[in-house]
Design a protein around this motif. Structure first.
Motif, PDB file in Angstrom:
ATOM      1  N   SER A   1       0.853  -1.193   0.000  1.00  0.00           N
ATOM      2  CA  SER A   1       0.000   0.000   0.000  1.00  0.00           C
ATOM      3  C   SER A   1       0.889   1.244   0.000  1.00  0.00           C
ATOM      4  CB  SER A   1      -0.881   0.009   1.240  1.00  0.00           C
ATOM      5  OG  SER A   1      -0.087   0.224   2.399  1.00  0.00           O
ATOM      6  N   PRO A   2       0.376   2.384  -0.494  1.00  0.00           N
ATOM      7  CA  PRO A   2       1.149   3.628  -0.424  1.00  0.00           C
ATOM      8  C   PRO A   2       1.579   3.991   0.993  1.00  0.00           C
ATOM      9  CG  PRO A   2      -0.634   3.885  -1.987  1.00  0.00           C
ATOM     10  CD  PRO A   2      -0.832   2.548  -1.322  1.00  0.00           C
ATOM     11  N   SER A   3       0.733   3.693   2.002  1.00  0.00           N
ATOM     12  CA  SER A   3       1.107   4.011   3.388  1.00  0.00           C
ATOM     13  C   SER A   3       2.354   3.252   3.809  1.00  0.00           C
ATOM     14  CB  SER A   3      -0.052   3.682   4.343  1.00  0.00           C
ATOM     15  OG  SER A   3      -1.100   4.604   4.206  1.00  0.00           O
ATOM     16  N   PHE A   4       2.431   1.953   3.439  1.00  0.00           N
ATOM     17  CA  PHE A   4       3.628   1.196   3.775  1.00  0.00           C
ATOM     18  C   PHE A   4       4.836   1.722   3.002  1.00  0.00           C
ATOM     19  CE2 PHE A   4       6.736  -2.038   2.661  1.00  0.00           C
ATOM     20  CZ  PHE A   4       7.156  -2.432   3.922  1.00  0.00           C
ATOM     21  N   LEU A   5       4.656   2.013   1.717  1.00  0.00           N
ATOM     22  CA  LEU A   5       5.781   2.465   0.901  1.00  0.00           C
ATOM     23  C   LEU A   5       6.300   3.814   1.395  1.00  0.00           C
ATOM     24  CD1 LEU A   5       4.407   1.370  -2.580  1.00  0.00           C
ATOM     25  CD2 LEU A   5       6.268   0.298  -1.287  1.00  0.00           C
ATOM     26  N   ASN A   6       5.418   4.668   1.873  1.00  0.00           N
ATOM     27  CA  ASN A   6       5.871   5.922   2.462  1.00  0.00           C
ATOM     28  C   ASN A   6       6.686   5.659   3.721  1.00  0.00           C
ATOM     29  OD1 ASN A   6       5.754   8.932   2.850  1.00  0.00           O
ATOM     30  ND2 ASN A   6       4.677   8.306   4.697  1.00  0.00           N
ATOM     31  N   MET A   7       6.238   4.697   4.544  1.00  0.00           N
ATOM     32  CA  MET A   7       6.979   4.358   5.759  1.00  0.00           C
ATOM     33  C   MET A   7       8.346   3.760   5.405  1.00  0.00           C
ATOM     34  SD  MET A   7       5.630   2.309   9.120  1.00  0.00           S
ATOM     35  CE  MET A   7       5.359   0.752   8.290  1.00  0.00           C
ATOM     36  N   LEU A   8       8.385   2.959   4.341  1.00  0.00           N
ATOM     37  CA  LEU A   8       9.652   2.390   3.873  1.00  0.00           C
ATOM     38  C   LEU A   8      10.632   3.497   3.509  1.00  0.00           C
ATOM     39  CD1 LEU A   8      11.308  -0.121   2.891  1.00  0.00           C
ATOM     40  CD2 LEU A   8      10.185   0.200   0.666  1.00  0.00           C
ATOM     41  N   LEU A   9      10.137   4.518   2.819  1.00  0.00           N
ATOM     42  CA  LEU A   9      10.985   5.637   2.427  1.00  0.00           C
ATOM     43  C   LEU A   9      11.426   6.454   3.636  1.00  0.00           C
ATOM     44  CD1 LEU A   9       8.955   6.823  -0.689  1.00  0.00           C
ATOM     45  CD2 LEU A   9      11.222   5.771  -0.736  1.00  0.00           C
ATOM     46  N   MET A  10      10.513   6.698   4.575  1.00  0.00           N
ATOM     47  CA  MET A  10      10.831   7.528   5.729  1.00  0.00           C
ATOM     48  C   MET A  10      11.859   6.858   6.643  1.00  0.00           C
ATOM     49  SD  MET A  10       9.223  10.355   5.312  1.00  0.00           S
ATOM     50  CE  MET A  10       9.544  10.088   3.557  1.00  0.00           C
ATOM     51  N   THR A  11      11.746   5.543   6.828  1.00  0.00           N
ATOM     52  CA  THR A  11      12.677   4.829   7.705  1.00  0.00           C
ATOM     53  C   THR A  11      14.014   4.556   7.026  1.00  0.00           C
ATOM     54  OG1 THR A  11      11.831   2.671   6.999  1.00  0.00           O
ATOM     55  CG2 THR A  11      10.787   3.692   8.929  1.00  0.00           C
ATOM     56  N   GLU A  12      14.021   4.577   5.678  1.00  0.00           N
ATOM     57  CA  GLU A  12      15.216   4.272   4.873  1.00  0.00           C
ATOM     58  C   GLU A  12      15.767   2.882   5.170  1.00  0.00           C
ATOM     59  OE1 GLU A  12      17.903   7.593   5.573  1.00  0.00           O
ATOM     60  OE2 GLU A  12      17.003   8.668   3.877  1.00  0.00           O
ATOM     61  N   ALA A  13      14.886   1.964   5.551  1.00  0.00           N
ATOM     62  CA  ALA A  13      15.317   0.596   5.858  1.00  0.00           C
ATOM     63  C   ALA A  13      15.957  -0.079   4.646  1.00  0.00           C
ATOM     64  CB  ALA A  13      14.115  -0.227   6.336  1.00  0.00           C
ATOM     65  N   TYR A  14      15.528   0.297   3.443  1.00  0.00           N
ATOM     66  CA  TYR A  14      16.046  -0.323   2.212  1.00  0.00           C
ATOM     67  C   TYR A  14      17.543  -0.093   2.024  1.00  0.00           C
ATOM     68  CZ  TYR A  14      15.562   4.497   0.618  1.00  0.00           C
ATOM     69  OH  TYR A  14      15.676   5.852   0.507  1.00  0.00           O
ATOM     70  N   LYS A  15      18.098   0.919   2.672  1.00  0.00           N
ATOM     71  CA  LYS A  15      19.526   1.217   2.518  1.00  0.00           C
ATOM     72  C   LYS A  15      20.420   0.159   3.152  1.00  0.00           C
ATOM     73  CE  LYS A  15      19.291   6.273   2.189  1.00  0.00           C
ATOM     74  NZ  LYS A  15      19.760   7.550   2.800  1.00  0.00           N
ATOM     75  N   TYR A  16      19.879  -0.625   4.080  1.00  0.00           N
ATOM     76  CA  TYR A  16      20.698  -1.564   4.847  1.00  0.00           C
ATOM     77  C   TYR A  16      20.586  -3.004   4.349  1.00  0.00           C
ATOM     78  CZ  TYR A  16      20.609   2.538   7.809  1.00  0.00           C
ATOM     79  OH  TYR A  16      20.720   3.832   8.272  1.00  0.00           O
ATOM     80  N   TYR A  17      19.894  -3.191   3.217  1.00  0.00           N
ATOM     81  CA  TYR A  17      19.704  -4.539   2.667  1.00  0.00           C
ATOM     82  C   TYR A  17      19.911  -4.520   1.163  1.00  0.00           C
ATOM     83  CZ  TYR A  17      17.585  -5.332   7.228  1.00  0.00           C
ATOM     84  OH  TYR A  17      17.374  -5.410   8.581  1.00  0.00           O
ATOM     85  N   ASP A  18      20.236  -5.692   0.632  1.00  0.00           N
ATOM     86  CA  ASP A  18      20.408  -5.840  -0.812  1.00  0.00           C
ATOM     87  C   ASP A  18      19.030  -6.026  -1.442  1.00  0.00           C
ATOM     88  OD1 ASP A  18      20.995  -6.466  -3.409  1.00  0.00           O
ATOM     89  OD2 ASP A  18      22.251  -8.203  -2.960  1.00  0.00           O
ATOM     90  N   MET A  19      18.557  -5.018  -2.143  1.00  0.00           N
ATOM     91  CA  MET A  19      17.225  -5.045  -2.758  1.00  0.00           C
ATOM     92  C   MET A  19      17.296  -5.314  -4.259  1.00  0.00           C
ATOM     93  SD  MET A  19      15.263  -4.130  -0.085  1.00  0.00           S
ATOM     94  CE  MET A  19      13.783  -3.260  -0.569  1.00  0.00           C
ATOM     95  N   SER A  20      18.444  -5.759  -4.740  1.00  0.00           N
ATOM     96  CA  SER A  20      18.661  -5.852  -6.190  1.00  0.00           C
ATOM     97  C   SER A  20      17.791  -6.903  -6.878  1.00  0.00           C
ATOM     98  CB  SER A  20      20.137  -6.143  -6.483  1.00  0.00           C
ATOM     99  OG  SER A  20      20.536  -7.375  -5.885  1.00  0.00           O
ATOM    100  N   SER A  21      17.239  -7.861  -6.129  1.00  0.00           N
ATOM    101  CA  SER A  21      16.385  -8.884  -6.750  1.00  0.00           C
ATOM    102  C   SER A  21      15.017  -8.322  -7.133  1.00  0.00           C
ATOM    103  CB  SER A  21      16.182 -10.064  -5.798  1.00  0.00           C
ATOM    104  OG  SER A  21      15.483  -9.656  -4.631  1.00  0.00           O
ATOM    105  N   LEU A  22      14.639  -7.191  -6.519  1.00  0.00           N
ATOM    106  CA  LEU A  22      13.292  -6.642  -6.698  1.00  0.00           C
ATOM    107  C   LEU A  22      13.108  -6.115  -8.120  1.00  0.00           C
ATOM    108  CD1 LEU A  22      10.861  -6.346  -4.795  1.00  0.00           C
ATOM    109  CD2 LEU A  22      11.646  -4.023  -4.280  1.00  0.00           C
ATOM    110  N   LYS A  23      12.087  -6.634  -8.803  1.00  0.00           N
ATOM    111  CA  LYS A  23      11.791  -6.225 -10.177  1.00  0.00           C
ATOM    112  C   LYS A  23      10.564  -5.313 -10.262  1.00  0.00           C
ATOM    113  CE  LYS A  23      13.520 -10.525 -12.276  1.00  0.00           C
ATOM    114  NZ  LYS A  23      13.136 -11.733 -13.069  1.00  0.00           N
TER     115      LYS A  23
END
Length: 445
Positions: free
Chosen positions: A218-240
């Motif tokens: 959902s957009p609410s989760f994706l906004n939280m993902l961006l705000m926390t910047e959790a994606y910076k600490y993991y390898d997200m390269s598999s995501l298409k």
């Protein structure tokens, strides 16, 4: 049987990984084993076709096996996740449940419920001997409505081959998007990665560990993902692919997603519990405009509101009047703009704030406020006013403790030049708790 074709496909995928749950891999052959076990239980318990069966649990091989077995037995299934367990008795009453199955890990229990004979639409449908499904609306703007689907037209759309992907089951088991994730994945031989919880860090960890390719959220989760910047600490390269729906996506969130994940396709989806998940095509990468359609789906816009007619639409509500007109059109109540064959969704008409006769779309105000460094999340809604009819208010999460008067002043200063005067929030409330439901959808009550 209505799912013979699906069981046949799953047999062909027998050695493929179907699920990952609690770190354990489950094959399609294993899932079919659970299906056969539940077929035996249905026989032993003398569960008749047409009985309404509540399935209370979340994604697991046991739950999936039971779901397939009850559909094959031409029952009416009622999926229920733990998130709405507090409403269980009331929902069971509305759905006229005959038997309930509660799943706790690998254990399950079948309970017979004492019910009066079926009434109304459900009575007629159960006499037909067809498999069905009852879903509930979220109830974010009122009491939940019980939605009855005939399972055959509902599942027919999954017969056509699509991409085989490793998909994270973010949307809940009893959500139309969660059912879509399950059926889409099983019919195409993909893998479902089941999260133990839905925090941004844990979701990112699962994407890295299990090479997830598709994240429906959902957009609410994706906004939280961006705000926390959790994606910076993991390898997200598999995501298409990241798909998003269930609520309006703010432009600022969409732009940031496109910037942070430039190699990932961002796909807007459109679906309602009443209609299912419909095929949608975005106008371009990062565009909020989309085209809704596909075989058996017609759309039209009447007075700025989207109407849809679909072959896979629900039969009707169990506890509300028939919403279809004489030609089968369903009023989605979504306010939209048109640009050729594309539309842009601004939200439900009931959410629009009328300020002295002028319309304010909450998402337009939210996407401005989300640019403020002081704010982590925001929900805009109307509040009654004796002079203007309504005023605009904002409920916000802040990134650091702040005096409410100071924040209100900063909000007004930031909005000047970015919004019209009547769009600027008159009141600002600071909220410590999250601004979305257990389904990661904004709370606008």
């Amino acid at each position: 049987m209505v799912i013979d074709w699906l069981l046949g496909k799953m047999s062909g995928f027998a050695y493929r990984q179907a699920m990952v749950i609690a770190g354990n891999s489950v094959s399609y052959g294993d899932l079919l084993g659970f299906y056969r076990s539940w077929t035996g239980i249905i026989g032993d318990q003398r569960i008749k076709p047409g009985e309404v069966i509540l399935l209370e649990g979340d994604y697991s091989p046991e739950v999936c096996g039971a779901l397939l077995a009850f559909i094959a037995n031409n029952n009416v299934i009622v999926p229920l996740s733990a998130a709405v367990r507090h409403n269980r008795e009331g929902l069971m009453e509305i759905a006229q449940v005959d038997k309930s199955v509660h799943f706790e890990g690998r254990n399950s229990q079948v309970v017979t419920n004492s019910r009066a004979p079926k009434t109304g639409l459900l009575k007629d449908f159960t006499l037909s001997g067809r498999a069905g499904m009852i879903l509930f609306t979220s109830g974010s703007t009122g009491a939940p409505k019980a939605i009855l689907h005939d399972f055959e037209p509902f599942i027919d759309r999954y017969k056509y081959p699509r991409d085989t992907l490793r998909t994270l089951s973010f949307l809940l088991f009893d959500h139309i998007g969660g059912i879509n994730t399950l059926l889409h994945t099983l019919s195409n031989g993909g893998s479902i990665i089941c999260p133990p919880n839905r925090s941004p860090a844990d979701i990112c960890a699962l994407i890295e560990k299990h090479q997830v390719e598709l994240l429906p959220a959902s957009p609410s989760f994706l906004n939280m993902l961006l705000m926390t910047e959790a994606y910076k600490y993991y390898d997200m390269s598999s995501l298409k692919i990241i798909t998003y729906g269930t609520e309006v996506m703010p432009d600022i969130t969409l732009r940031l997603l496109h910037s942070r994940f430039p190699d990932v396709q961002l796909r807007q989806t459109y679906g309602l519990s009443e209609l299912g998940i419909l095929r949608a095509k975005s106008k371009g990468p990062g565009s909020p405009w989309l085209k809704i359609g596909g075989e058996g789906v017609d759309t039209k816009v009447v007075d700025g509101v989207l109407h849809i007619r679909s072959k896979s639409a629900m039969l009707g509500y169990l506890n509300a009047p028939n919403p279809f007109d004489d030609e089968g059109w369903f009023n989605t109540e979504d306010q939209v703009s048109e640009e050729g064959e594309y539309i842009r969704i601004f939200g439900r008409r009931s959410e629009i704030i009328n300020v002295g006769g002028r319309k304010v779309y909450p998402v337009e105000v939210e996407q401005v406020l989300l640019q403020m460094p002081e704010l982590r999340d925001v929900t805009v809604k109307g509040e009654p006013n004796t002079i203007l009819g309504s005023i605009v208010t904002a409920v916000v999460n802040v990134n650091r403790p702040m005096d409410s008067k100071e924040l209100k002043s900063r909000v007004k200063d930031f909005c000047r030049g970015r919004l019209e005067d009547f769009q600027i929030p008159v009141k600002v409330y600071i909220e410590e708790g999250e601004l979305f439901s257990e389904r990661y959808k904004k709370l606008r009550k």
